[in-house]
Structure formats: structure tokens, C-alpha cells
Write a protein that holds these residues in place. Sequence first.
Motif, PDB file in Angstrom:
ATOM      1  N   SER A  43     -26.956  56.876  67.477  1.00 48.34           N
ATOM      2  CA  SER A  43     -25.543  57.617  66.609  1.00 48.34           C
ATOM      3  C   SER A  43     -25.656  58.892  66.416  1.00 48.34           C
ATOM      4  O   SER A  43     -26.919  59.423  66.776  1.00 48.34           O
ATOM      5  CB  SER A  43     -25.365  56.794  65.239  1.00 48.34           C
ATOM      6  OG  SER A  43     -26.697  56.750  64.929  1.00 48.34           O
TER       7      SER A  43
ATOM      8  N   TYR B 191     -26.221  59.816  63.074  1.00 48.28           N
ATOM      9  CA  TYR B 191     -26.454  59.309  61.565  1.00 48.28           C
ATOM     10  C   TYR B 191     -27.506  60.365  61.474  1.00 48.28           C
ATOM     11  O   TYR B 191     -27.564  60.983  62.383  1.00 48.28           O
ATOM     12  CB  TYR B 191     -26.755  58.239  62.140  1.00 48.28           C
ATOM     13  CG  TYR B 191     -27.004  57.782  59.824  1.00 48.28           C
ATOM     14  CD1 TYR B 191     -26.390  57.790  59.261  1.00 48.28           C
ATOM     15  CD2 TYR B 191     -28.462  57.714  60.107  1.00 48.28           C
ATOM     16  CE1 TYR B 191     -26.452  57.714  58.022  1.00 48.28           C
ATOM     17  CE2 TYR B 191     -28.834  56.980  58.639  1.00 48.28           C
ATOM     18  CZ  TYR B 191     -27.678  57.204  57.034  1.00 48.28           C
ATOM     19  OH  TYR B 191     -28.280  56.423  56.521  1.00 48.28           O
TER      20      TYR B 191
ATOM     21  N   ILE C 187     -22.633  55.792  71.590  1.00 52.16           N
ATOM     22  CA  ILE C 187     -22.999  56.313  70.859  1.00 52.16           C
ATOM     23  C   ILE C 187     -22.173  55.308  69.696  1.00 52.16           C
ATOM     24  O   ILE C 187     -21.220  55.146  69.904  1.00 52.16           O
ATOM     25  CB  ILE C 187     -22.449  57.484  70.421  1.00 52.16           C
ATOM     26  CG1 ILE C 187     -22.672  57.724  71.595  1.00 52.16           C
ATOM     27  CG2 ILE C 187     -22.631  58.175  68.995  1.00 52.16           C
ATOM     28  CD1 ILE C 187     -24.125  58.962  71.408  1.00 52.16           C
ATOM     29  N   SER C 188     -23.024  54.249  68.705  1.00 48.33           N
ATOM     30  CA  SER C 188     -21.731  53.576  67.637  1.00 48.33           C
ATOM     31  C   SER C 188     -21.829  54.454  67.143  1.00 48.33           C
ATOM     32  O   SER C 188     -22.080  55.618  66.264  1.00 48.33           O
ATOM     33  CB  SER C 188     -23.376  53.123  67.254  1.00 48.33           C
ATOM     34  OG  SER C 188     -23.161  52.445  66.153  1.00 48.33           O
TER      35      SER C 188
ATOM     36  N   GLY D 137     -20.154  51.038  71.470  1.00 47.59           N
ATOM     37  CA  GLY D 137     -20.037  51.917  71.241  1.00 47.59           C
ATOM     38  C   GLY D 137     -19.104  53.278  72.154  1.00 47.59           C
ATOM     39  O   GLY D 137     -18.613  52.878  72.540  1.00 47.59           O
TER      40      GLY D 137
END
Length: 961
Positions: free
Chosen positions: A87, A89, A111-112, A179
Motif C-alpha cells: 500500500s 500507507y 496496491i491495497s 487492490g
Amino acid sequence: MDFDQMIAQAAVSGLAAQQLTANNNLQPQLLTNTPSETIWEHLRQQLETCRTFCFAVAFISADMLPPFKAVLADLAEKQISGRLITSDYLGFNQPTALAELLKIPNLTVRISPLAGFHVKGYYFEHQAPTYQTMIIGSANFTRSALLQNYEWNLELNSLQQGTLTQRVQQELSQLWQTGQPLTVQWLKAYQLRYQASVRKPLTASYVEKNPIKPNQMQQSALQQLAALRQTNARRGLVISATGTGKTYLGALDVQQFAPRRMLFVVHREQILKKALASFREILGGPASDFGILSGNFQQFSAKYLFATIQTLNKPAVLQQFSPTTFDYLLIDEAHRTGAASYQRLLAYFQPKFCLGMTATPERSDDYSIFQLFDYNIAYEIRLKDALAAKMLCPFHYIGIRDYQYHGQLLTDQAPLRQLIAPKRVAYVLKQLEYYRDHTQPNRGLIFCTRRQEAEQIAQALSDQGHPAQAVDGTDSIRRRENLVRKLEVSQLEYLVTVDIFNEGIDIPTINQIVMLRNTQSQIVFLQQLGRGLRLAPGKKFVTVLDFIGNYQNNYLIPLALTEDHSLNKDHARQTLELEPVLGLSTITFTKVARQQIYNSLQRVKLDAFLRLRQAYQQLKQRLGRIPLLADFARQQLVDVQVFAQNQQIDNYYQFLLKMKEDLPVLPTLADQWLSFVTKELINGMRQHELLLLQKLSCQPSLTRQDYLVCLQQHNCYCNQAVLDSVAKILNLDFYQVKTGKQLQAAKYGNQPLVVEKNGCYVLNQTLHHWLTEFPWFQRLWKDGLTAGLLRSSQYCSQQPLTLYQKYTRKDVCRLLNWPLDVSAPLYGYRVGKTACPIFITYQKDAAQNARAGSYSNYFLNRATIRWYTRSPRHLDSSEVQQLLARDQQGNYQVTIHLFVKRSDAEGKNFFYLGTCRPIRAREVQLKNVQQRTKTAVELLLQLQQPLAYQYYRLLTGAKNN
């Protein structure tokens, strides 16, 4: 038991109640980073054995991707692919690091979009048998997490129908479906967001305000240099791995010495300016105090003068100075001082102190730079210690196969047309791009064998948008300096070099080392590796790519990487198989490259007499006298056991004679007794005989009570059986067995060295006389005892056998206190009154398998091995009953000791894996090669201490759990 039952039993054992027969490898286990194993090693083994995988990790760092790419390259050859979910994040993942993942063809990344995505999970699918492995815990896919940090990760093995497995699969499936695919377009958008959140770097002005402080190596070296001068020493040598700050150390020592004038000498002009700048940072003062003396500069009067040896050696230049002009003389790259130019310089100047600095003091000729510096080694630190002290930049070494020209790997004699073949050049460039790290500006140094090869590689790189230039010894100093400057400011990405830049070049920002040449020596390998290990701002790691062909000297690679000079093949095999982690540095060999190195290692006689001669000459140069065995042990050079195992000599006295040393002729019996100490005791596996002989070398007799006190002082285990064994060893009763037509004892004169009389140990009178009357015999005798005692530090003194050390059958007979050496007929096992050693060759060749028939000794897990008796044997056979017999307290009356080696290619030595006990016994019907059925007994043996992970991999070659 089928595999489903094994999984179930392992789960119960790990989570509910310990099951003795549970598969230890399949049990839930906690993975952490320790000095002996890392989380990365467990992930790597799972990758190497899976059929597919999926990682879900919040954070990924580029500094862990090179070894990952190498493993994935091998998986691609097997058409195995995997998935990765991460991700954006907290903006931790660099866009350039994520871009590196796009290079891996058998890895798909998504990518989450989940806010707060903070998972750390690794999921593997295995087949034959089919099961799943999950590693879930605290470790992200970063170098620190997988190699060094204190992390907790739980490894679980499960079947498809397991509730937990299905839940994890569902979560991964949902993450994957929701995702966003990692694409170039997504990365461009992420790059914009990422740049907006990045903090500004520290300004240069801030950095400049921080004074340079001595690092760990420099502090110790400064103290030892000061202590050396207090002894009125006039010369000293510092041996320090490339990149550990030798130049700053020199400046710091000049600062503490405070000379009236100093002369710094080096062999290349381009080093002078950087050295001058470093000294000025430390010493301060006006610019006029610092000057250069070279072909282009003539600043004779500078307080601190930096000169090239070429300029200083001109008579007209040298005469400008009196011999006492300089108080302090410093010679960089001091291993060059054997040259006539340096000899003239050192003969002329008379400084109060002369310091030599080098990373590689060893020379292949007969000249000793140690002698030149009065054998004063002020300080020494090598690569492994420097990495541990974080004085060098971590590296990822990746050994990959070179190009296969018409299906064949390149050899040492490969003609130029093969080296510069367009397909080979394209292959090299493809690998460079695959392993290149875009998270830092690329600055690479490529080592080639020939100028035309270098030019072709450089041109091909430039054509693909990676500016590169070829350079070799024919280029002028000015051109070399200009090219280095362009590399430093990113006008060039690569310098492709031939025969230069192994040493004497300082480009701290280099972050890629490429070896497009066969390894000729450990010294050159380390010199070239060291070009990239200097610390520099913003530099996170160095990628080292070694293109390995079918080269004769491939065996040198594992030795060089671990700076191993023992000449012990076992060490090289372990490096090759286990790919050890050195701090934050990793070693990875792709499958074909590993096989090439292994083939080379099998062909070479590492302990050949020529290599012993070379090691001897190097140590003699270092010491300035005839080296003894104890010197090799103290310097951690050749393993003294290598001398003992050499077939051309029986003892070190004979070796010295072959070295043409002028020694007195010893009586035959004296020579035989030296052979006894060398062949039987110098291995240091038991101190008892060595300590007794050492005591008796100073006094002709010793009471048993005094001997017991001596053993107690050295923390040695002792009982009556040991004392009886020591007596039989030293009176040669143990050797009263035939080897061929001769008694073993005959090799040692067949006269007791020590006899026990009336509670005293008495030394043979002839031996005592020779120790008194023949100084060289006394010296060699005591040296053999000392060397054995030094080597004994590898073994536990409180028990007869040490876990994971290697032993021969003969060693075991002695250490188990058996009255005779019965190793010749021992074969697979021998049931004694109180002990039964079992010897297992784990991987047998085709002929051995044919002879063995259905016999297959096999580790069911790291705690349990399946083992078969000889045939015909039944449960009521006497030796089986002995193994199963228990005393009134329920303890087994016979202790089983397990010894295992991987294959016969590894010689006569077996790893000791500890004691074990039978947990199941049953009769089985086995067929031999003639398909005849015989009865044997199958025993499941459980180790008292489960086999350490690394040794399990080493011995079994485990490619699955």
C-alpha cells in the motif's frame, strides 16, 4: 502415517500438548532474528520450495530487494510466480522501490486501497505433498526487519481444508480483488503525492558544523599507535579493510603526534587531493600549510606535504630535502613498499615515526612489508569485523551465471569473440538492469578482463541510455580523474575498467560493483568488493553482481566473502550452501552459479602442499621468523588440523624440512612421537592428553592427584573411564590394531610415551632426555601441544562430544573411551556396553543406493530421524535388545550418539548431532539390489536437542519441510 495426519499431529504438538513423534518442521514455530538464523533465511527457503506465494506487507524497502530478485530469478526458471500486496500507507514505500518490483517478471503486485493497511503476512502454497505455510507477525519486507530487528513471526503449516487457511485465503483474495494493479501510471500519480510529503534533507551547512569524530576502529588504532611509540618504536603498520577510514586515521594520528613537518606518500596522483582535503578537515590551519608534490605541483615547503612516489624518487627532487626534514612519514597502500622506489625513499628519510597503512598486506613474492615496519602491527581490522562495527556500507552479493555461449558457460580461456558476442553483451545488460536499484543514483564500477570487452560493454550501456566509459592502465591520470569526477556528479553511470581501480581509488558513492571476470585471488576479490563499501551520504547499500562461468578458481569466491584462510573445505561448503548473512549484508547464489562454484570446490585440493607453502611464507613474512603451528592457530590462518591431515607429511618438523629450513636431524623415534602428537592429539577434541603431556614436558612425573587438579583447573570433565582412556592413548595400547599389515602403534615407535606407576604418570625416559637435550625437538613438541590446546577452544571441555562439531569414526572411538581403535570395521554403527555411535551418510550416490536397497535413513523432522539396523535383524536380536533396554528408573542403558554427513564427497568427518533415544521400533522387510527380502528393525530416533535450522538445511539439502 499419511501427510494429513502429520500436519494434524504437528498442530496439536505445537498448540495443545507436545507430541514426541510430531513433525517438528511442520509444527507452529516462532521466527526471530538471531546470530545463527534470520527471518529472511526462512522466507528464502519457503520461496525455494513453493509452487506459488502471496505476500501482504505494508512496507517494502529497496535495500532488501536484490537477494529477493535473485531468488525470484531462479523461480522464474522453474516457471513459478507469485503475488505481492502492499500500500501507500504513511507514504513509507518509495515510488522508486515499488518501481523495482515491476522488473520482476514472475511477480504481480497490487496496491491495497485500505486506510491503515498494516499487515505483515507471507503465504506459500506447496505441493507433493500439498500444504500451505503462513508466516504472520511483525516483520515487514525491509532489510532491518528480515535481518536484524527483534521481530516476532509465527510460522504455521496447514492443509487446504483448515479453517485458518481458508480464512487467510479469503482475506488475501479480497485484498487482491480490491487492490489497484501496480502500473507505471499509478506510480506517476503516487510520485506526485510522495514528493509533496517528503521532508527536506539536512543542509550541507548543518553537516559541516559537526566535527569529524574517530570511529570505533580509529579510536582503538590511535590508542595502540600511541602505546607503540611509547616503546620507542620508529615504525608501525595499520591493516584495515577498505573503506574503514584509513586516511582519516592517518590524519588523526598526525594530529596526536603533532609533527613539525609531515610527508604523505602514495602511488597515484589522483589520491593526493582527496587525502589533502581529508587531512585539512582534521588538522585545520591555513591552506598554505598543505601542499602537493607531483608532476603538476611543486610545493616543497608545505608543512604537510602530499607526494607521489614517482616524483619523490627523482634525484633532483629528493635532494631538496634533508633526511630529517620530516618528523612523520605516512605511506598509503603500504603493501607496495617492496618496490625499489619505496626502498630508496625509506632508506633516505629518517623520520621520528613512519606509519604504513594497507588493506592487503599479503604479498605473493618473498618480500615482507612486515619486516619493513619492524613487525609492528599497530592495529588490524578485516572485512567481517568492520561490517559488524557498521564501519562499512552493507552489501548484497549476488552470484549469477555468466552467458552461455552456444550452450556452454564461459571458461578461463574464453576468446575475445565470446566475451564481446552481442548476445553476451545483451545478457549482461539485462542482468544489470534487473538488479539495478533506482532508489539511489546509479554509480557502478565494472571489472572486465580485456580492453575491447570493456569498450563494448561501455558502448552498449551508453546506447541504452546509461552513460559509461571504458578505462584501463593506458589512460592518463588526467583522463581517469575526469571520468571519476563525471561518475561522482552522475554524468556517467558506469566506469568499465581493466586492471585498475582495484585499489588506490576513492569513490565513496559507488553503489554497484560488477565482476565480469573470473576470480584469480582472494586479495583481488576483496579489493574490488571494497571499492563499493565506503559509507556516503544517502548511500543505503551496495549491489555486487558476480558473473560466474565455468572458471577454475570459482572455489575462491566463498573463501573471499568470509575472509576464510583456513584451507578447510567444510567452511567453503557451508558458505555456499547456507548463504550466510553478515550483519545487514547478504550472500545469494543462483542455482547454476552455486553449482559451478561447488564443481570448482570439488575439483580443487584446497589443502594442497603448494597452498600450505604459500600460507607458511606469508606468515613467515609477518612474523620475521620460522612460524610454528601455534602461530597459525593464534593468527586464525590455516587450520592446524589441515597440516595433520596432509598425506605428504606426518608432522610439522617434516613440513619445515620441505620448506628448506635449516633444522637439526632428529632421531627416528623423536620424529615418530612428533607424528603422534600431530596426527592424534592436535585436533584438540580432548584436552586431557595434551594437558598431561604439557605438564610432563616440564617435569618427568606427575601424581594422579596433581593431574586431577590440572583437569579441574581447565574445567575438563573427568571420570575413571576417561582416565583409563588417556592412559591407553599415551601408552599406545589404543593403537594395538592393524591397519593393513602393520600395527597402528608401529607408526609411533610402538613405545609408550607415558606409563602409570604407583599413582604417578611417568614420561618415557628417552622422551624426557630429548626434551632436555634437543632444543628444536622441545620447541616442536611443546608447539604441537600448544596448538592442540588452542584448537580445543572449539570444543566443550565439560563433555566428550560437542554439538555440531565434526568427528571421524576413529575420533569417536577415542572420545567414547573405547579400549581399542575399532573404527575400521565400525561402518554404520556399533553397540557398546554403554554407548552406540551411529554414522549416517545422508545422500548416497547411485551405487550406494543400489547396495543399500530399501534402506533410507531419513529426517522426518528436525527432531526425529528414521534409522535402520543391519539385516537380518529382529526385535529380539541381541543388539536391538541392548538399544531398547532400560534400567529400573526407565532410562535407556545404552546412549545413542548420532553422527551425520551430507555425502561422501565431504570426506571422513561427520557432524555430531547429539544423543537420541528410540521412540518406536518395528520389524520391516527390505529388498536389496537382487530383490531379496531381509528383515531389519526400523527405529524412530528422537534427538535430545532438535537439529538447528541451519544444520538441517546443510545436511539434508532440504528443499522442502
